[in-house]
Design a protein around this motif. Sequence first.
Motif, PDB file in Angstrom:
ATOM      1  N   THR A 168      47.745  49.277 165.689  1.00 23.09           N
ATOM      2  CA  THR A 168      48.638  48.529 166.578  1.00 23.09           C
ATOM      3  C   THR A 168      47.920  47.317 167.161  1.00 23.09           C
ATOM      4  O   THR A 168      48.488  46.221 167.245  1.00 23.09           O
ATOM      5  CB  THR A 168      49.154  49.443 167.703  1.00 23.09           C
ATOM      6  N   GLY A 169      46.661  47.493 167.560  1.00 30.20           N
ATOM      7  CA  GLY A 169      45.900  46.361 168.074  1.00 30.20           C
ATOM      8  C   GLY A 169      45.661  45.301 167.012  1.00 30.20           C
ATOM      9  O   GLY A 169      45.775  44.100 167.279  1.00 30.20           O
ATOM     10  N   CYS A 170      45.318  45.721 165.794  1.00 28.87           N
ATOM     11  CA  CYS A 170      45.100  44.757 164.710  1.00 28.87           C
ATOM     12  C   CYS A 170      46.371  43.983 164.402  1.00 28.87           C
ATOM     13  O   CYS A 170      46.336  42.765 164.161  1.00 28.87           O
ATOM     14  CB  CYS A 170      44.608  45.479 163.459  1.00 28.87           C
ATOM     15  N   PHE A 171      47.510  44.677 164.392  1.00 30.51           N
ATOM     16  CA  PHE A 171      48.771  43.980 164.120  1.00 30.51           C
ATOM     17  C   PHE A 171      49.051  42.936 165.181  1.00 30.51           C
ATOM     18  O   PHE A 171      49.436  41.793 164.868  1.00 30.51           O
ATOM     19  CB  PHE A 171      49.915  44.988 164.056  1.00 30.51           C
ATOM     20  N   LEU A 172      48.868  43.308 166.433  1.00 34.28           N
ATOM     21  CA  LEU A 172      49.146  42.370 167.521  1.00 34.28           C
ATOM     22  C   LEU A 172      48.207  41.176 167.453  1.00 34.28           C
ATOM     23  O   LEU A 172      48.627  40.029 167.689  1.00 34.28           O
ATOM     24  CB  LEU A 172      49.024  43.096 168.859  1.00 34.28           C
ATOM     25  N   ARG A 173      46.972  41.393 167.135  1.00 35.10           N
ATOM     26  CA  ARG A 173      46.039  40.281 166.978  1.00 35.10           C
ATOM     27  C   ARG A 173      46.432  39.388 165.803  1.00 35.10           C
ATOM     28  O   ARG A 173      46.343  38.160 165.874  1.00 35.10           O
ATOM     29  CB  ARG A 173      44.626  40.820 166.779  1.00 35.10           C
ATOM     30  N   ALA A 174      46.880  40.000 164.724  1.00 35.80           N
ATOM     31  CA  ALA A 174      47.228  39.234 163.528  1.00 35.80           C
ATOM     32  C   ALA A 174      48.440  38.337 163.752  1.00 35.80           C
ATOM     33  O   ALA A 174      48.494  37.216 163.231  1.00 35.80           O
ATOM     34  CB  ALA A 174      47.483  40.184 162.363  1.00 35.80           C
ATOM     35  N   VAL A 175      49.433  38.808 164.508  1.00 37.03           N
ATOM     36  CA  VAL A 175      50.620  37.976 164.731  1.00 37.03           C
ATOM     37  C   VAL A 175      50.378  36.920 165.790  1.00 37.03           C
ATOM     38  O   VAL A 175      51.072  35.889 165.821  1.00 37.03           O
ATOM     39  CB  VAL A 175      51.837  38.843 165.112  1.00 37.03           C
ATOM     40  N   GLN A 176      49.412  37.130 166.673  1.00 36.48           N
ATOM     41  CA  GLN A 176      49.116  36.142 167.701  1.00 36.48           C
ATOM     42  C   GLN A 176      48.109  35.100 167.247  1.00 36.48           C
ATOM     43  O   GLN A 176      48.072  33.996 167.774  1.00 36.48           O
ATOM     44  CB  GLN A 176      48.614  36.847 168.971  1.00 36.48           C
TER      45      GLN A 176
END
Length: 518
Positions: A168-176
């Motif tokens: 979940t953290g990696c996804f949020l970093r990737a979209v931001q």
Amino acid sequence: MEESRFLPEGRAVRTAPVPGPAHCRPPAVPRAAARPLPWLALTGAAFALLQLVLVVPGTGLGWDETVYASQVARDVPAAFFSAPRARGITYLIAPVAALTPSATALRITLALLSGAGLWAALRVWRRLLPTRVLALGGALFATLWITLYYGPQVMPNLWAAYGALAATGCFLRAVQDRTDRRALVGLPLAVAATALMRPPDAGWLVLVPAVAALAVPRWRRPALVLLLAGGLLLGAADWIVEAYLRYGGLFARLQRAAEIQGGIGWNLAVDDQIRSLDGRGLCRPCDVPWTHPVTAVWWFLLPLLTAGGVLAAVRARRPATALLPTAVAVATAAPYLFLIDYAAPRFLLPAYALLSLPVADGLWRLAAPGGRLRPRATALLATALAAHLAVQFAVLTGNTARNRHMRQDFTAAATALHALGVRPPCVLTGDHAVQLAYYAGCASRQTVGPDAGTTPQQLRAAAARRPVAVLVPPSAAPPALARGWRPAALSGTGSFRGYRVYRSPAPEAGAAPAPTAR
């Protein structure tokens, strides 16, 4: 590009761009996250230390653990591996289990690894949340009795939780930040880690990020869906291959797994989960009285605390850091709350790990809304947390005490079996046979139930070559398989009081010496 930095109170401000070639500029890192490692490392180290002190000493392997451990443990025949299980946790313990089947060695190894795992999962979020929130969230999650109890156990649920939190953290970093290569690499790996441990959990995990990557305009990146799917397939690959080799296909394995779990369909298990919070490892059927309501107070407060965390994140102008983990937590918890008819507290560990961050965010803002701690609010929260911890540690103490008694009972029963001539190479079947076989160094073979992997005829054939014993509980009649076999009382107390052992008439000469009881 502009950098975002966190002020002490968690708000973001814009600073001037750093001059220099674009390819030489380091990625922007929040000031609060610039030096997160000591605090997060301390959180992981404290988690490992608590396990080593409170859980590891004297505890033994439970039924599920013996199934997983026996697949790779030295000098222990592999138990039947049923359809719902995945082999991820066996891969994790394999290096140690190949050297020794000792429960204590496995416990120590997993306690240390789980502390490192907590640090690694929190570290993914260092560019998204202030360090104080991450450390508090990690501490809240790590001090639940469920997390502490299952941290050093040979069980996959905590590791699936770490994978969910990191993904979940990696996804949020990737979209931001589309230039965050570490997030792009970490996303499929984290999903794969969850799928390796619990393939169904990984399926629910990827659902929310995949929809968000397609439906949220600012996050729209179809490539992330491919990464999520790739991680899911990578982690579940061995489970899928095994489905075709042993179960007749993926659908057949899923169907068999659903049968073992009592069927998958609408089943309201929320009340079962609540009752299980008083220390029940498995509540099936969960028709027991709710005798300790105080153990579920935190569970009822969890939605309110999560809502407070969402509000805190909105005010800090980073709502996604609370909304996304909350949505993923709901998705991972849904099947265990609404689709099966029993409960086990460990099933919700991924949800608890994800919710710990917005809860910590809300609590911190409540204690220090302007960046400075308010004495009265801080004292009130500290008192409430102390009461919460007292309840958690009381439940943990009761669970570990019961586990230690269980280990003593099974060790004594294994010694009694050896004295009766049931020594390796031997085969056990009947009640408690799977777990006791690990302690006695025997193979376990069941003819009925979820672990059924043989027939009475095959056991009779095995009895011509090695000792076979049937464990029969008090007041139960021996199965037809054991007719004419030699009965004996299984000496000892506790779990095996009144049990009888029916031993096959196979010759015992030349049997290997009994191993040290584990």
